[in-house]
Design a protein around this motif. Structure first.
Motif, PDB file in Angstrom:
ATOM      1  N   UNK A  51       0.826  -1.209   0.000  1.00 32.79           N
ATOM      2  CA  UNK A  51       0.000   0.000   0.000  1.00 32.79           C
ATOM      3  C   UNK A  51       0.864   1.264   0.000  1.00 32.79           C
ATOM      4  N   UNK A  52       2.033   1.176   0.610  1.00 30.31           N
ATOM      5  CA  UNK A  52       2.902   2.350   0.700  1.00 30.31           C
ATOM      6  C   UNK A  52       3.636   2.628  -0.611  1.00 30.31           C
ATOM      7  N   UNK A  53       4.046   1.573  -1.347  1.00 32.50           N
ATOM      8  CA  UNK A  53       4.955   1.765  -2.473  1.00 32.50           C
ATOM      9  C   UNK A  53       4.342   1.502  -3.843  1.00 32.50           C
ATOM     10  N   UNK A  54       3.318   0.658  -3.952  1.00 29.95           N
ATOM     11  CA  UNK A  54       2.830   0.251  -5.269  1.00 29.95           C
ATOM     12  C   UNK A  54       2.067   1.387  -5.952  1.00 29.95           C
ATOM     13  N   UNK A  55       2.324   1.637  -7.237  1.00 30.69           N
ATOM     14  CA  UNK A  55       1.594   2.679  -7.962  1.00 30.69           C
ATOM     15  C   UNK A  55       0.222   2.176  -8.394  1.00 30.69           C
ATOM     16  N   UNK A  56      -0.683   3.062  -8.813  1.00 29.47           N
ATOM     17  CA  UNK A  56      -1.977   2.628  -9.332  1.00 29.47           C
ATOM     18  C   UNK A  56      -1.802   1.681 -10.514  1.00 29.47           C
ATOM     19  N   UNK A  57      -2.660   0.692 -10.579  1.00 25.00           N
ATOM     20  CA  UNK A  57      -2.606  -0.277 -11.669  1.00 25.00           C
ATOM     21  C   UNK A  57      -1.755  -1.492 -11.384  1.00 25.00           C
ATOM     22  N   UNK A  58      -0.965  -1.468 -10.307  1.00 24.07           N
ATOM     23  CA  UNK A  58      -0.164  -2.639  -9.944  1.00 24.07           C
ATOM     24  C   UNK A  58      -1.056  -3.680  -9.272  1.00 24.07           C
ATOM     25  N   UNK A  59      -0.594  -4.938  -9.259  1.00 27.47           N
ATOM     26  CA  UNK A  59      -1.396  -6.024  -8.689  1.00 27.47           C
ATOM     27  C   UNK A  59      -0.489  -6.984  -7.945  1.00 27.47           C
ATOM     28  N   UNK A  60      -0.933  -7.388  -6.744  1.00 24.06           N
ATOM     29  CA  UNK A  60      -0.169  -8.297  -5.886  1.00 24.06           C
ATOM     30  C   UNK A  60      -0.957  -9.572  -5.640  1.00 24.06           C
ATOM     31  N   UNK A  61      -0.310 -10.707  -5.891  1.00 23.16           N
ATOM     32  CA  UNK A  61      -0.899 -12.014  -5.603  1.00 23.16           C
ATOM     33  C   UNK A  61       0.021 -12.754  -4.642  1.00 23.16           C
ATOM     34  N   UNK A  62      -0.510 -13.157  -3.497  1.00 27.33           N
ATOM     35  CA  UNK A  62       0.272 -13.881  -2.488  1.00 27.33           C
ATOM     36  C   UNK A  62      -0.289 -15.299  -2.373  1.00 27.33           C
ATOM     37  N   UNK A  63       0.599 -16.272  -2.436  1.00 27.82           N
ATOM     38  CA  UNK A  63       0.256 -17.671  -2.182  1.00 27.82           C
ATOM     39  C   UNK A  63       0.934 -18.085  -0.886  1.00 27.82           C
ATOM     40  N   UNK A 100     -12.664 -21.822   6.806  1.00 25.33           N
ATOM     41  CA  UNK A 100     -12.750 -22.921   7.765  1.00 25.33           C
ATOM     42  C   UNK A 100     -11.529 -23.811   7.605  1.00 25.33           C
ATOM     43  N   UNK A 101     -11.189 -24.606   8.630  1.00 26.05           N
ATOM     44  CA  UNK A 101      -9.990 -25.463   8.539  1.00 26.05           C
ATOM     45  C   UNK A 101     -10.243 -26.669   7.634  1.00 26.05           C
ATOM     46  N   UNK A 102     -10.394 -26.384   6.330  1.00 28.16           N
ATOM     47  CA  UNK A 102     -10.684 -27.389   5.316  1.00 28.16           C
ATOM     48  C   UNK A 102      -9.534 -27.386   4.315  1.00 28.16           C
ATOM     49  N   UNK A 103      -9.019 -28.563   3.976  1.00 24.94           N
ATOM     50  CA  UNK A 103      -7.889 -28.648   3.057  1.00 24.94           C
ATOM     51  C   UNK A 103      -8.241 -28.063   1.698  1.00 24.94           C
ATOM     52  N   UNK A 104      -7.229 -27.517   1.014  1.00 25.55           N
ATOM     53  CA  UNK A 104      -7.427 -26.942  -0.310  1.00 25.55           C
ATOM     54  C   UNK A 104      -7.010 -25.482  -0.348  1.00 25.55           C
ATOM     55  N   UNK A 105      -7.391 -24.793  -1.434  1.00 30.58           N
ATOM     56  CA  UNK A 105      -7.049 -23.388  -1.628  1.00 30.58           C
ATOM     57  C   UNK A 105      -8.236 -22.504  -1.293  1.00 30.58           C
ATOM     58  N   UNK A 106      -7.970 -21.400  -0.617  1.00 29.60           N
ATOM     59  CA  UNK A 106      -9.010 -20.463  -0.198  1.00 29.60           C
ATOM     60  C   UNK A 106      -8.521 -19.045  -0.501  1.00 29.60           C
ATOM     61  N   UNK A 107      -9.295 -18.318  -1.283  1.00 27.22           N
ATOM     62  CA  UNK A 107      -8.858 -16.984  -1.697  1.00 27.22           C
ATOM     63  C   UNK A 107      -9.451 -15.909  -0.797  1.00 27.22           C
ATOM     64  N   UNK A 108      -8.619 -14.915  -0.497  1.00 25.14           N
ATOM     65  CA  UNK A 108      -8.999 -13.778   0.336  1.00 25.14           C
ATOM     66  C   UNK A 108      -8.654 -12.505  -0.435  1.00 25.14           C
ATOM     67  N   UNK A 109      -9.604 -11.573  -0.481  1.00 28.02           N
ATOM     68  CA  UNK A 109      -9.452 -10.324  -1.222  1.00 28.02           C
ATOM     69  C   UNK A 109      -9.292  -9.176  -0.228  1.00 28.02           C
ATOM     70  N   UNK A 110      -8.387  -8.259  -0.537  1.00 27.20           N
ATOM     71  CA  UNK A 110      -8.169  -7.083   0.302  1.00 27.20           C
ATOM     72  C   UNK A 110      -8.710  -5.872  -0.448  1.00 27.20           C
ATOM     73  N   UNK A 111      -9.943  -5.436  -0.145  1.00 24.82           N
ATOM     74  CA  UNK A 111     -10.586  -4.360  -0.912  1.00 24.82           C
ATOM     75  C   UNK A 111      -9.747  -3.089  -0.951  1.00 24.82           C
ATOM     76  N   UNK A 112      -9.691  -2.514  -2.142  1.00 23.03           N
ATOM     77  CA  UNK A 112      -8.975  -1.263  -2.323  1.00 23.03           C
ATOM     78  C   UNK A 112      -7.484  -1.397  -2.485  1.00 23.03           C
ATOM     79  N   UNK A 113      -6.934  -2.606  -2.331  1.00 20.11           N
ATOM     80  CA  UNK A 113      -5.480  -2.781  -2.385  1.00 20.11           C
ATOM     81  C   UNK A 113      -4.995  -3.362  -3.702  1.00 20.11           C
ATOM     82  N   UNK A 114      -5.898  -3.864  -4.558  1.00 17.63           N
ATOM     83  CA  UNK A 114      -5.499  -4.650  -5.738  1.00 17.63           C
ATOM     84  C   UNK A 114      -4.546  -5.753  -5.293  1.00 17.63           C
ATOM     85  N   UNK A 115      -4.969  -6.488  -4.280  1.00 21.17           N
ATOM     86  CA  UNK A 115      -4.134  -7.540  -3.711  1.00 21.17           C
ATOM     87  C   UNK A 115      -5.018  -8.691  -3.269  1.00 21.17           C
TER      88      UNK A 115
END
Length: 619
Positions: A86-98, A133-148
Motif C-alpha cells: 500500500x505504501x509503495x505500489x503505484x496505481x494499476x499494480x497487482x499483488x498475488x500472495x500464495x 474454515x480449517x478445510x484442506x485446499x485453496x481459499x482466496x482472500x481479497x483485500x478491498x482497495x489494495x489490488x491484492x
C-alpha cells in the motif's frame, strides 16, 4: 507453470494449531518452536523476508508481483507485505500472495495474535472476515482497495504445491525450524518451489541450515549467507536461475458478453492491469444476467470432494466480489441474507439426510444443520453464506468499474499472427485500432456457438421469476428454498421461482432468444412453492411483475472455463454455460481465467479446475 498431476486432495477437515503463550510469545507445542524467533517479530520479518526480496523497490516499479510463502502461521508476513504494498505500489499494480499452512490457527487465536502485534488494521480485519474454515485446499482472500489477493493453501505443502499453477517472483521460506518441521524443509517441497519459480525469483529465509542450502542449490537456486537478525548469526537468501520476466505488459483482452460471467472476467482482468473491452449488443446485464432476483446457493455433495472444493471456492469468490464491488461503487445488490434448504420432496429429504450423515466438515463446511426459517418438520440445511440478490444490479455495479460496454454484435473471430480480430455488426464498426491479445467468450445463447467448437455442446434453458404479494410468514429476511425458492422483499412481498424449461439454441441470425413471460409459468412457480405458508392458496396471491431469461448449460451442469481448442496458441478462452449456477461459479471462473491468462497463482487446485475444463468428457 504446469502442475505435476497427483491424486485429488480431499476436502477434509484439518487439525488446527494449538496455541500457547510463553514469555509473551505465541508457541506451537506440536513443533516445540515459537512462531517468532525475536522479541521484535515485525523487524525480523521485514529484514528476513521483505528486505531480502527487495520488495519495496519491486513494488514501486509496478506491474504484477506474485509472492509465495511456506508457513502462513499468524499471517504476520502477509500483513507486513500488504503494508509495504500500500505504501509503495503505484496505481494499476497487482499483488498475488500464495501462502501455505498445514495447521491453521483458529480465528480467535489469529485475532489475539494480531492484537498482540498491534496489527489490527483494515487488512487484518479483511483477512479475519474472510478467514476460511480449517478445510484442506485453496481459499482466496481479497483485500478491498489494495489490488491484492491472498490464496491460502491449507494442508501439507508438497501435495498442495504439486497441484498449483502459476508463477512466483519472490519466496518467503518460513515455518518452524527444519529439525522440528521436516515436512516443510525437504527436496519434494523444494522441487515444487523451483517448478513454480519465475526465472530470477528471489527468496529469503531465517534458517541457515546446511542441508537447506544444499537442497535449494540442487534445484537451481543460487544461495548466499547473510547476517541473521538479532542474536541469530546467519540466514539464507538467493535467487533462481534465469532472467526476470517483464511483469509490466498490459495484454489487450476483449470480452464477448456483458452478463455476470463477462463482467466478472473483465473486472478480474482490469484489476490485474489488463486493457479490457466488453462487447454485448444488449448492454450490461441485458440477457439472463438481468435477473432481478437470483439466489447464491452452493451444491455440496456427500461424497464428491472436488465438487465440494468448487462449491466452497465459488461461494467465497462471489461473496468477496460482492463485498469489493459494494465498497467501490456503493451499490449493494443483496436482497436477503442466508438461505434455508427445506427437504419438501422425497429427493430433497434424501439429499439433506445424506449431507447431514456426511457431516459439514467433510462437505466444505458450507451448511449448518440448524438456523434459518422454521416452517415445519421436514429436514433442513441452513447456508449462512447464501443470499438472494438483484443480479442486474450486480452487473450495473461491475460495469461502473470498467470501460463502457460496446453494444456491437460480434459475429466472428479471425485469428492472425498479430492478434485476434473481432468481426462485428454493423459492418462499419469492424475496424478496431489494434488486434486483441486475447478474447474471452462469455456468452453462448445468442448465436455465438460458431466462434468455438466447444460451444456446440451447449444447450439452453429458460427460467421465469414472479414477484408476488401474499400473506407470507416473517422468516427474518432469509431466502427459503426447496422446490423453487422464495426471496423476501419486505412485508408481504417476494420474488418466487424459477421455472426450468429446456429450449432450442437460438438461430445465429437472431439477435436474442425469445424471453416472453408466460402466465402458465407463474402458475408453476406457485405450485412449486405451495409448501410455503401464504402461497398455497392462489386466491390470496397477487402477481406484481414477471421476468424471464434464457441461460446456457451443458450436460453435467458445470461451466466451461478454460482455453478453447480453436486456437493452439491459447488466446481464446471460455467462461460460459453456467446455467442456473452463474452466481456460484461465474466470479470464480473469472478469477481462474484471469490468473491462468497472466500466469499468476490460480484459485483452484489443478484436479479441481479440471472439472471446468472445456475439453473434459461430458458423456
Amino acid at each position: 507453470m504446469t502442475p505435476v498431476h497427483s491424486p485429488a486432495i480431499p476436502c477434509e477437515p484439518l487439525t488446527q494449531a494449538h496455541l500457547v503463550w510463553r514469555d509473551g510469545r505465541p508457541y506451537a507445542p506440536e513443533y516445540q518452536d515459537a512462531y517468532f524467533g525475536s522479541d521484535d517479530p515485525g523487524a525480523e520479518a521485514f529484514e528476513v523476508f521483505i528486505q531480502a526480496n527487495e520488495l519495496p523497490r519491486r513494488f514501486a516499479a509496478g506491474g504484477r508481483v506474485a509472492i509465495g510463502e511456506t508457513g502462513f502461521g499468524t499471517g504476520l508476513n502477509v500483513l507486513l507485505t500488504l503494508q509495504q504494498w500500500r505504501q509503495h505500489a503505484p496505481p494499476g499494480a497487482f499483488l498475488s500472495i500464495l501462502s501455505l499452512e498445514a495447521h491453521p490457527l483458529s480465528l480467535d487465536d489469529l485475532r489475539e495474535v494480531h492484537r498482540h502485534l498491534d496489527l489490527d488494521d483494515a487488512d487484518s480485519q479483511a483477512l479475519c472476515a474472510q478467514y476460511p474454515p480449517p478445510i484442506s485446499g485453496l481459499h482466496r482472500i481479497v483485500f478491498p482497495g489494495a489490488r491484492a489477493i491472498l490464496t491460502l493453501g491449507l494442508g501439507d505443502a508438497a501435495p498442495l504445491l504439486a497441484q498449483i499453477r502459476g508463477g512466483i517472483d519472490a519466496w518467503f521460506l518460513d515455518g518452524f525450524a527444519p529439525r522440528s518441521n521436516p515436512g516443510l524443509w525437504n527436496t519434494a517441497v523444494f522441487r515444487q518451489i523451483a517448478r513454480l519459480s519465475h526465472p530470477g525469483a528471489t527468496f529469503g529465509t531465517y534458517t541457515a541450515a546446511g542441508q537447506v542450502r544444499r537442497d535449494l542449490e540442487a534445484v537451481g537456486f543460487a544461495v548466499k549467507r547473510a547476517p541473521g537478525h538479532g542474536q541469530k548469526r546467519e540466514r539464507l537468501q538467493g535467487c533462481y536461475r534465469g532472467t526476470v520476466p517483464d511483469a509490466h505488459k498490459r495484454p489487450r483482452v476483449a470480452v464477448i458478453g456483458a452478463g455476470v460471467a463477462g463482467l466478472a472476467s473483465a473486472f478480474a482482468l482490469h484489476n490485474r492491469g489488463c486493457e479490457v473491452g466488453v462487447f454485448d449488443p444488449a448492454g450490461a446485464g441485458g440477457g439472463a444476467s438481468g435477473n432481478p432476483a437470483a439466489v447464491l446457493l452452493p451444491n455440496p455433495h456427500p461424497k464428491d470432494t472436488e465438487l465440494n472444493h468448487l462449491a466452497l471456492a465459488g461461494m467465497r469468490s462471489t461473496r468477496a466480489l460482492l463485498g469489493e464491488i459494494t465498497v467501490q461503487t456503493g451499490i449493494d445488490p443483496v436482497l436477503a441474507e442466508g438461505v434455508s434448504f427445506h427437504g419438501v420432496s422425497a429427493h430433497g429429504r434424501k439429499r439433506v439426510q445424506r449431507l447431514l450423515r456426511a457431516g459439514r466438515e467433510h462437505t466444505g463446511a458450507l451448511f449448518e444443520p440448524e438456523g434459518g426459517p422454521d416452517s415445519g418438520p421436514e429436514p433442513r440445511l441452513y447456508y449462512p453464506g447464501g443470499c438472494g440478490l438483484n443480479l442486474a444490479r450486480l452487473c450495473t455495479a461491475l460495469a461502473q468499474s470498467l470501460p463502457p460496454v460496446e453494444t456491437r454484435l460480434i459475429t466472428g473471430l479471425r485469428l492472425t499472427d498479430e492478434g485476434l480480430i473481432l468481426e462485428a455488426e454493423p459492418a462499419e464498426s469492424n475496424a478496431d485500432p489494434l488486434p486483441w491479445d486475447h478474447v474471452i467468450v462469455a456468452t453462448a445463447a445468442s448465436g455465438l456457438h460458431t466462434l468455438c467448437p466447444e460451444l456446440e455442446q451447449v444447450s439452453t434453458v429458460s427460467g421465469q421469476m414472479t414477484r408476488v404479494r401474499a400473506p407470507l410468514p416473517d422468516w427474518g429476511g432469509q431466502v427459503a428454498t426447496g422446490q423453487g425458492y422464495c426471496i423476501p422483499l419486505g412485508p408481504g412481498e417476494a420474488w418466487i421461482g424459477a421455472t426450468y424449461r429446456r429450449t432450442q439454441m437460438p438461430d445465429p441470425a437472431d439477435a436474442a432468444p425469445d424471453t416472453t413471460p408466460r402466465a402458465e409459468d407463474d402458475q408453476l412457480n406457485l405450485e412449486h412453492l405451495s409448501w410455503i405458508p401464504g402461497l398455497g392458496d392462489p386466491a390470496q396471491v397477487e402477481t406484481l411483475e414477471r421476468w424471464a431469461g434464457t441461460r446456457a448449460v451443458v450436460r453435467d451442469r458445470l461451466p466451461l472455463a478454460g482455453a478453447s481448442l480453436r486456437d493452439p496458441r491459447r488466446r481464446i478462452w471460455l467462461n460460459v454455460a453456467h446455467g442456473s449456477r452463474g452466481l456460484l461459479y461465474a466470479p470464480l471462473a473469472a478469477e481462474l481465467l484471469a490468473d491462468r491468462l497472466l500466469g499468476l497463482p490460480e484459485p483452484l487446485l489443478d484436479s479441481t479446475s479440471g472439472r471446468l475444463d472445456p475439453q473434459r468428457p461430458l458423456s
